[in-house]
Design an enzyme around this catalytic site. Structure first.
Site, PDB file in Angstrom:
ATOM      1  N   ARG A 161       9.211  -5.980  17.515  1.00  0.00           N
ATOM      2  CA  ARG A 161       9.149  -5.803  16.055  1.00  0.00           C
ATOM      3  C   ARG A 161       9.814  -6.949  15.293  1.00  0.00           C
ATOM      4  NH1 ARG A 161       6.158  -3.320  18.207  1.00  0.00           N
ATOM      5  NH2 ARG A 161       5.975  -1.071  18.448  1.00  0.00           N
ATOM      6  N   SER A 210       8.273   4.294  11.141  1.00  0.00           N
ATOM      7  CA  SER A 210       9.602   4.420  11.757  1.00  0.00           C
ATOM      8  C   SER A 210      10.621   3.653  10.934  1.00  0.00           C
ATOM      9  CB  SER A 210       9.582   3.824  13.168  1.00  0.00           C
ATOM     10  OG  SER A 210       8.699   4.559  13.975  1.00  0.00           O
ATOM     11  N   GLU A 280      13.980  -0.795  10.972  1.00  0.00           N
ATOM     12  CA  GLU A 280      12.676  -1.449  11.146  1.00  0.00           C
ATOM     13  C   GLU A 280      12.079  -1.710   9.759  1.00  0.00           C
ATOM     14  OE1 GLU A 280      10.127  -0.053  14.278  1.00  0.00           O
ATOM     15  OE2 GLU A 280       8.312  -0.539  13.145  1.00  0.00           O
TER      16      GLU A 280
HETATM   17  C1  LIG Z   1       2.370   6.103   9.069  1.00  0.00           C
HETATM   18  C2  LIG Z   1       2.830   4.768   9.641  1.00  0.00           C
HETATM   19  C3  LIG Z   1       2.695   4.520  10.989  1.00  0.00           C
HETATM   20  C4  LIG Z   1       3.111   3.277  11.507  1.00  0.00           C
HETATM   21  N1  LIG Z   1       2.954   3.056  12.861  1.00  0.00           N
HETATM   22  C5  LIG Z   1       3.360   1.873  13.364  1.00  0.00           C
HETATM   23  C6  LIG Z   1       3.200   1.604  14.765  1.00  0.00           C
HETATM   24  O1  LIG Z   1       2.693   2.426  15.528  1.00  0.00           O
HETATM   25  N2  LIG Z   1       3.631   0.416  15.240  1.00  0.00           N
HETATM   26  C7  LIG Z   1       4.182  -0.540  14.420  1.00  0.00           C
HETATM   27  O2  LIG Z   1       4.533  -1.617  14.905  1.00  0.00           O
HETATM   28  N3  LIG Z   1       4.341  -0.318  13.102  1.00  0.00           N
HETATM   29  C8  LIG Z   1       3.940   0.850  12.548  1.00  0.00           C
HETATM   30  N4  LIG Z   1       4.103   1.082  11.210  1.00  0.00           N
HETATM   31  C9  LIG Z   1       4.763   0.058  10.377  1.00  0.00           C
HETATM   32  C10 LIG Z   1       3.813  -0.943   9.685  1.00  0.00           C
HETATM   33  O3  LIG Z   1       2.529  -0.390   9.517  1.00  0.00           O
HETATM   34  C11 LIG Z   1       3.723  -2.282  10.435  1.00  0.00           C
HETATM   35  O4  LIG Z   1       4.992  -2.904  10.520  1.00  0.00           O
HETATM   36  C12 LIG Z   1       2.734  -3.234   9.773  1.00  0.00           C
HETATM   37  O5  LIG Z   1       2.530  -4.337  10.594  1.00  0.00           O
HETATM   38  C13 LIG Z   1       3.224  -3.735   8.410  1.00  0.00           C
HETATM   39  O6  LIG Z   1       2.157  -4.417   7.778  1.00  0.00           O
HETATM   40  P1  LIG Z   1       2.071  -4.485   6.190  1.00  0.00           P
HETATM   41  O7  LIG Z   1       0.940  -5.363   5.824  1.00  0.00           O
HETATM   42  O8  LIG Z   1       2.046  -3.116   5.614  1.00  0.00           O
HETATM   43  O9  LIG Z   1       3.456  -5.197   5.877  1.00  0.00           O
HETATM   44  P2  LIG Z   1       4.329  -5.031   4.562  1.00  0.00           P
HETATM   45  O10 LIG Z   1       5.065  -3.742   4.602  1.00  0.00           O
HETATM   46  O11 LIG Z   1       3.537  -5.331   3.362  1.00  0.00           O
HETATM   47  O12 LIG Z   1       5.371  -6.222   4.817  1.00  0.00           O
HETATM   48  C14 LIG Z   1       6.285  -6.150   5.897  1.00  0.00           C
HETATM   49  C15 LIG Z   1       6.999  -7.501   5.981  1.00  0.00           C
HETATM   50  O13 LIG Z   1       6.057  -8.499   6.338  1.00  0.00           O
HETATM   51  C16 LIG Z   1       5.972  -9.469   5.319  1.00  0.00           C
HETATM   52  N5  LIG Z   1       4.586  -9.862   5.184  1.00  0.00           N
HETATM   53  C17 LIG Z   1       3.509  -9.103   4.878  1.00  0.00           C
HETATM   54  N6  LIG Z   1       2.405  -9.856   4.872  1.00  0.00           N
HETATM   55  C18 LIG Z   1       2.790 -11.113   5.173  1.00  0.00           C
HETATM   56  C19 LIG Z   1       2.118 -12.369   5.284  1.00  0.00           C
HETATM   57  N7  LIG Z   1       0.805 -12.491   5.076  1.00  0.00           N
HETATM   58  N8  LIG Z   1       2.843 -13.456   5.606  1.00  0.00           N
HETATM   59  C20 LIG Z   1       4.179 -13.388   5.810  1.00  0.00           C
HETATM   60  N9  LIG Z   1       4.872 -12.237   5.706  1.00  0.00           N
HETATM   61  C21 LIG Z   1       4.182 -11.120   5.382  1.00  0.00           C
HETATM   62  C22 LIG Z   1       6.530  -8.839   4.052  1.00  0.00           C
HETATM   63  O14 LIG Z   1       7.077  -9.816   3.171  1.00  0.00           O
HETATM   64  C23 LIG Z   1       7.600  -7.952   4.652  1.00  0.00           C
HETATM   65  O15 LIG Z   1       8.748  -8.711   4.926  1.00  0.00           O
HETATM   66  C24 LIG Z   1       3.677   2.299  10.662  1.00  0.00           C
HETATM   67  C25 LIG Z   1       3.797   2.560   9.277  1.00  0.00           C
HETATM   68  C26 LIG Z   1       3.373   3.782   8.765  1.00  0.00           C
HETATM   69  C27 LIG Z   1       3.504   4.027   7.296  1.00  0.00           C
END
Ligand SMILES: Cc1cc2nc3c(=O)[nH]c(=O)nc-3n(C[C@H](O)[C@H](O)[C@H](O)COP(=O)(O)OP(=O)(O)OC[C@H]3O[C@@H](n4cnc5c(N)ncnc54)[C@H](O)[C@@H]3O)c2cc1C
Length: 319
Positions: A161, A210, A280
């Site tokens: 992560r 999480s 996380e």
């Molecule tokens: C119901 C649920 C279930 C989930 N299950 C999992 C799972 O099974 N496994 C898991 O690993 N995670 C899980 N997650 C967490 C999450 O979905 C992941 O971490 C996902 O990769 C985050 O992507 P995002 O686009 O929503 O990031 P955001 O929340 O928008 O951003 C997260 C971070 O990444 C940065 N970021 C976003 N886009 C970029 C970019 N293009 N360039 C540089 N930095 C960027 C942001 O600035 C921030 O620091 C879950 C979340 C939820 C709500």
């Protein structure tokens, strides 16, 4: 060239799966690599948001400029096993694109409600698969030099992560992934199994997944469940009765409520098990003084010998 227009005073809450977050001063939604690069070259500072599924956005909102990637959603085939994804492609769409051409390795993406850019930054994973296993190259806008660099998977330095992409300094524009030829029925079965598992075990109320990383070999959820955390509440949020490592917004939750509950969870696991949970979820935006104190406590790696004056008042009884 027409400069990309900002949307001013946009509420952040719809752009975070917690549905928490105050106003964003200026939000931009680029649709292509060129639009994103032109925009980024002209900005001094920027906050980047994908699907907001791992982000806790401050209830006071985000000052300055925010790039929201969700319209950067192209998918291109580069070989029989290689696909390029725009940074804003939703992971369910990525999984479906790989499934369509019977490629194995993207099944885990089906249930993760984030974007490709967020998945690279967080090294998202599930089902024993993770982003690090499929990434070949990442197009990164480096804010310091204001240039686009192509990083290899090695340069991303993926860990559990975590990656070497620094918040708001390294902006993912697009990602090339390499998958393995697979069997369509097996791929589909794995994806359907993942969806069914999540329906049975994950809450439907707004949440950010999480909140803590797993202190392997333990899981944060099991440690918290054992302590009865599923009944804990704080203001407008509570620990999910379905999963003790999820916090859900019951309607009027604030970023302070989430952080206070996280502090209680972290302090209690340390008190009972001597383990120091690491968040996380990522905190972003215009935080209050109390939120800054709570966040600094949450990031501590060592709680032993902690000076009780550093512990938020409402938790002092635990120490
Ligand atoms: C119901 C649920 C279930 C989930 N299950 C999992 C799972 O099974 N496994 C898991 O690993 N995670 C899980 N997650 C967490 C999450 O979905 C992941 O971490 C996902 O990769 C985050 O992507 P995002 O686009 O929503 O990031 P955001 O929340 O928008 O951003 C997260 C971070 O990444 C940065 N970021 C976003 N886009 C970029 C970019 N293009 N360039 C540089 N930095 C960027 C942001 O600035 C921030 O620091 C879950 C979340 C939820 C709500």
């Amino acid at each position: 060239m027409i400069a990309l227009r900002a949307q001013e005073s946009l509420s952040a809450a719809p752009y975070s799966t917690y549905r928490i977050g105050g106003p964003i001063d200026r939000a931009y939604f680029p649709c292509s690599m060129n639009e994103a690069v032109d925009l980024l070259k002209g900005l001094d500072a920027v906050t980047v948001l994908g699907w907001g599924s791992n982000s806790l956005i401050a209830s006071r909102g985000i000052r300055g400029d925010v790039l929201i990637t969700r319209k950067m959603d192209w998918v291109e085939s580069v070989s029989s096993t290689g696909l390029i994804f725009g940074a804003g492609v939703h992971l369910a769409k990525s999984a479906a694109a790989a499934q369509k051409v019977s490629l194995h390795g993207a099944e885990y993406m089906i249930g993760i409600p984030g974007t490709m850019g967020g998945a690279v930054r967080m090294n998202a994973g599930a089902l024993g698969q993770e982003t690090a296993q499929v990434v070949q190259r990442v197009w990164v806008f480096e804010r310091e030099s204001k240039t686009v660099q192509v990083w290899s998977a090695n340069e991303c330095q993926f860990q559990y992560r975590h990656s070497a992409l620094e918040p708001n300094k390294h902006i993912v524009l697009q990602v090339e992934c390499e998958f393995a030829p697979g069997n369509l029925a097996e791929i589909t079965q794995m994806m359907e199994g993942s969806i069914a598992f999540r329906k049975a075990h994950h809450p439907t109320e707004p949440n950010g997944g999480s909140v803590f990383k797993n202190p392997k070999p333990e899981t944060a959820g099991a440690l918290l469940d054992e302590m009865g955390a599923k009944s804990w509440t704080e203001g407008g949020v509570r620990v999910s009765p379905m999963h003790a490592n999820f916090i859900v917004n019951t309607g009027e939750g604030t970023s302070t409520d989430v952080l206070r509950l996280m502090v209680r969870m972290k302090a209690s696991v340390f008190e009972r098990h001597g383990l120091t949970l690491q968040p996380e979820n990522i905190l972003m935006g215009d935080i209050t003084e109390e939120e800054a104190r709570l966040w600094s406590y949450l990031q501590r790696r060592d709680l032993s010998g902690i000076d009780v004056s550093e512990v938020p008042e409402f938790l002092r009884g635990l120490f």
